[in-house]
Design a protein around this motif. Structure first.
Motif, PDB file in Angstrom:
ATOM      1  N   VAL A 266       0.694   5.445   0.733  1.00  0.00           N
ATOM      2  CA  VAL A 266      -0.120   6.498   1.333  1.00  0.00           C
ATOM      3  C   VAL A 266       0.704   7.774   1.426  1.00  0.00           C
ATOM      4  O   VAL A 266       1.862   7.744   1.854  1.00  0.00           O
ATOM      5  CB  VAL A 266      -0.601   6.100   2.745  1.00  0.00           C
TER       6      VAL A 266
ATOM      7  N   MET B 104      -6.580  -2.160   4.986  1.00  0.00           N
ATOM      8  CA  MET B 104      -6.539  -0.707   5.078  1.00  0.00           C
ATOM      9  C   MET B 104      -5.257  -0.260   5.775  1.00  0.00           C
ATOM     10  O   MET B 104      -4.967  -0.692   6.889  1.00  0.00           O
ATOM     11  CB  MET B 104      -7.755  -0.189   5.867  1.00  0.00           C
TER      12      MET B 104
ATOM     13  N   HIS C   8      -2.792  -3.247  -2.490  1.00  0.00           N
ATOM     14  CA  HIS C   8      -2.642  -3.891  -3.785  1.00  0.00           C
ATOM     15  C   HIS C   8      -2.071  -5.302  -3.595  1.00  0.00           C
ATOM     16  O   HIS C   8      -1.184  -5.515  -2.766  1.00  0.00           O
ATOM     17  CB  HIS C   8      -1.712  -3.080  -4.683  1.00  0.00           C
TER      18      HIS C   8
ATOM     19  N   ALA D 202       0.855  -1.190   0.000  1.00  0.00           N
ATOM     20  CA  ALA D 202       0.000   0.000   0.000  1.00  0.00           C
ATOM     21  C   ALA D 202       0.885   1.231   0.000  1.00  0.00           C
ATOM     22  O   ALA D 202       1.981   1.219   0.569  1.00  0.00           O
ATOM     23  CB  ALA D 202      -0.920   0.009   1.208  1.00  0.00           C
TER      24      ALA D 202
ATOM     25  N   THR E 280      -9.588   7.547   1.778  1.00  0.00           N
ATOM     26  CA  THR E 280      -9.918   6.124   1.868  1.00  0.00           C
ATOM     27  C   THR E 280     -10.221   5.730   3.305  1.00  0.00           C
ATOM     28  O   THR E 280     -11.178   4.995   3.577  1.00  0.00           O
ATOM     29  CB  THR E 280      -8.768   5.273   1.316  1.00  0.00           C
TER      30      THR E 280
ATOM     31  N   THR F  61      -6.759  10.278   5.475  1.00  0.00           N
ATOM     32  CA  THR F  61      -6.920  10.156   4.030  1.00  0.00           C
ATOM     33  C   THR F  61      -8.383   9.920   3.674  1.00  0.00           C
ATOM     34  O   THR F  61      -9.191   9.500   4.516  1.00  0.00           O
ATOM     35  CB  THR F  61      -6.074   9.002   3.485  1.00  0.00           C
TER      36      THR F  61
ATOM     37  N   SER G 146     -10.511  -0.292   0.332  1.00  0.00           N
ATOM     38  CA  SER G 146      -9.194  -0.858   0.573  1.00  0.00           C
ATOM     39  C   SER G 146      -8.175  -0.128  -0.289  1.00  0.00           C
ATOM     40  O   SER G 146      -8.461   0.236  -1.425  1.00  0.00           O
ATOM     41  CB  SER G 146      -9.178  -2.361   0.239  1.00  0.00           C
ATOM     42  N   ASN G 147      -6.999   0.099   0.260  1.00  0.00           N
ATOM     43  CA  ASN G 147      -5.916   0.700  -0.514  1.00  0.00           C
ATOM     44  C   ASN G 147      -4.716  -0.245  -0.621  1.00  0.00           C
ATOM     45  O   ASN G 147      -3.598   0.184  -0.887  1.00  0.00           O
ATOM     46  CB  ASN G 147      -5.483   2.036   0.086  1.00  0.00           C
TER      47      ASN G 147
END
Length: 337
Positions: A125, A318, A313, A123, A282, A280, A310-311
């Protein structure tokens, strides 16, 4: 049927298939292979942030035993982490301690990889910009109707200014703490010690137009059952109603000392720390989904399946990073010495 979910700081439960009691849908594990679940709600100023790692399963999440987590900041490797020791023999939750601080605007990428090379999730961010400050907090003890009874609550009117020229997402945390003192008797010492005990993060925000998405209510509204809506348990809000301006938010909490605390030490006083977090987008929508579930207004037999943002991959979960400003309000003072 009722949907249960762990607290967001512990574990995200992934619902792969939502079924009714009468008409169950077939589950084919071949069509739904396990995925890594990464969860962390990171305070950018803390040195003890914990990331949780699991595998999805048909009925419940499965534990990971051997894995590595890498933390990159602005493209450079900062930390390589291995799992923390199990807290108990019954709790095999895989945890990683992220020890570095993060600055607003930094791009943080977190990768999780199992030792067998079978799973890899990541992820990325961008750390949100911090609010400038809390401009003012006015407090007042007022009678409030809660669950059909009237009792004294502490009212907080919190004034702050939105970050300009952008869409922002925030969270308010009302952190009620007891201040305790005692003596250190180790090795014959009589050193005077201070420590704090977190009591609760709960608050009442039903009168605030921002915290209620433009639908404020009263205690009478809640008791008559006509307003069966999700409560903003996690205190999330955006700036759509006060963009680029100052706003005064109104919340309440119970100032009383709880009974049966089971703490060791002498009571010295009580503080409430008002924390305003920049989060954020999300994370904002994820916590709004949890508000729906934890308010007991979501019923999987009549509502559409709930999808959690969900962020992550290559997996699910989360990863949130927040910055914050805070101000302490001293509620009670007691000097036992």
């Amino acid at each position: 049927m009722k949907t249960y979910i762990y607290h967001p700081l512990i574990l995200l439960v992934i619902i792969l298939v939502t079924v009714s009691c009468e008409n169950e849908l077939p589950f084919n594990i071949k069509d739904n292979p396990p995925k890594l679940v990464m969860n962390a709600f990171i305070n950018a100023d803390s040195l003890t942030n914990v990331l949780f790692l699991n595998l999805t399963g048909k009925d419940y999440a499965n534990h990971i035993e051997n894995a590595t987590v890498e933390v990159h900041v602005n493209g450079e490797l900062r930390e390589t982490l291995r799992p923390l020791p199990m807290e108990t023999e019954y709790d095999k939750q895989c945890r990683f301690n992220i020890t570095g601080k993060f600055a607003s605007g930094e791009v943080v990428r977190i990768d999780a990889m199992t030792d067998d090379g079978k799973y890899h999730a990541w992820a990325e961010v961008t750390v949100p910009q911090r609010l400038d400050k809390i401009e003012n907090i006015d407090t007042l003890t007022v009678p409030l109707i809660q669950n059909g009874h009237t009792q004294d609550y502490m009212r907080y009117k919190i004034t702050f200014k939105d970050r300009p020229n952008e869409a922002n997402f925030y969270r308010i945390v009302v952190d009620k703490q007891m201040r305790l003192w005692g003596y250190n008797h180790e090795e014959g010492g009589e050193d005077y010690l201070h420590w704090t005990k977190h009591i609760t993060y709960s608050f009442i925000g039903r009168e605030d137009i921002v915290l209620t998405d433009g639908q404020p209510s009263t205690g009478d509204d809640e008791d008559n059952g006509l307003f069966d809506t999700a409560k903003n348990i996690y205190g999330v809000f955006d700036d759509s109603r006060f963009r680029d301006t100052s706003y005064t938010m109104t919340v309440y909490n119970d100032p009383a000392i709880p009974y049966n605390n089971n703490y060791n030490g002498y009571y010295e006083g009580m503080d409430v720390i008002i924390r305003l977090l920049s989060i954020t987008e999300t994370e904002y929508y994820y916590l709004k989904a949890l508000n729906l579930v934890d308010s007991d207004v979501y019923d999987e037999t009549i509502n559409e399946p709930l999808r959690y943002p969900s962020n992550v991959h290559g997996g699910t979960g989360m990863i949130g990073i927040s910055t914050e400003v805070s101000q302490t309000v001293r509620i009670r003072e007691n000097n036992p010495k």
